[in-house]
Design a protein around this motif. Structure first.
Motif, PDB file in Angstrom:
ATOM      1  N   TYR A   1       0.778  -1.194   0.104  1.00  0.00           N
ATOM      2  CA  TYR A   1       0.134  -0.076   0.008  1.00  0.00           C
ATOM      3  C   TYR A   1       0.848   1.429  -0.190  1.00  0.00           C
ATOM      4  CZ  TYR A   1      -3.187  -3.499   1.601  1.00  0.00           C
ATOM      5  OH  TYR A   1      -4.224  -4.505   1.795  1.00  0.00           O
ATOM      6  N   GLU A   2       0.409   2.265  -0.762  1.00  0.00           N
ATOM      7  CA  GLU A   2       1.280   3.489  -0.909  1.00  0.00           C
ATOM      8  C   GLU A   2       0.339   4.316  -0.184  1.00  0.00           C
ATOM      9  OE1 GLU A   2       3.541   6.355  -3.842  1.00  0.00           O
ATOM     10  OE2 GLU A   2       1.757   5.641  -4.499  1.00  0.00           O
TER      11      GLU A   2
ATOM     12  N   GLU B   1       5.090  10.553   1.770  1.00  0.00           N
ATOM     13  CA  GLU B   1       4.477   9.181   1.438  1.00  0.00           C
ATOM     14  C   GLU B   1       5.345   7.920   2.028  1.00  0.00           C
ATOM     15  OE1 GLU B   1       4.689   7.163  -2.008  1.00  0.00           O
ATOM     16  OE2 GLU B   1       6.495   8.164  -2.841  1.00  0.00           O
TER      17      GLU B   1
ATOM     18  N   TYR C   1       5.448   3.629   1.574  1.00  0.00           N
ATOM     19  CA  TYR C   1       4.908   2.335   0.756  1.00  0.00           C
ATOM     20  C   TYR C   1       5.161   1.220   2.028  1.00  0.00           C
ATOM     21  CZ  TYR C   1       4.451  -1.301  -2.401  1.00  0.00           C
ATOM     22  OH  TYR C   1       3.989  -2.525  -2.937  1.00  0.00           O
TER      23      TYR C   1
ATOM     24  N   GLU D   1       4.805  -2.662   2.899  1.00  0.00           N
ATOM     25  CA  GLU D   1       4.740  -4.197   2.377  1.00  0.00           C
ATOM     26  C   GLU D   1       5.215  -5.044   3.364  1.00  0.00           C
ATOM     27  OE1 GLU D   1       7.830  -4.634  -0.791  1.00  0.00           O
ATOM     28  OE2 GLU D   1       9.347  -3.572   0.658  1.00  0.00           O
TER      29      GLU D   1
END
Length: 88
Positions: free
Chosen positions: A32-33, A42, A44, A46
């Motif tokens: 998901y970003e 931002e 990311y 995982e």
């Protein structure tokens, strides 16, 4: 890539990378970003952190949340956001 959430403050995009023909089909990678629009940062997610995020969102959805509730949940991840958002 699928846009999962988009408010005035945050956007969440899910990335799914299917396994190649050589790999086990059960091994789907992705994450998901999360973009903080106000702070222009931002992250990311995982692996285990992405799974934890997903479970938290699923639990929240069961409670019929407001946009403010969802933004408050996502805000918990804002301290991890280090990558500046850059538009090309």
């Amino acid at each position: 890539m699928e846009m999962l959430y988009n408010s005035d403050n945050y956007a969440v995009v899910e990335f799914r990378v299917p396994a190649s023909e050589d790999e086990n089909p059960a091994l789907v990678r992705g994450g998901y970003e999360i973009v903080d629009k106000f702070n222009r940062k931002e992250i990311y997610l995982e692996g285990a952190l992405a799974e934890s995020f997903k479970q938290g969102v699923e639990a929240l959805i069961e409670q019929s949340p407001t946009v403010e509730d969802i933004d408050e949940y996502i805000e918990r991840f804002s301290s991890l956001m280090q990558q500046p958002v850059v538009l090309h």
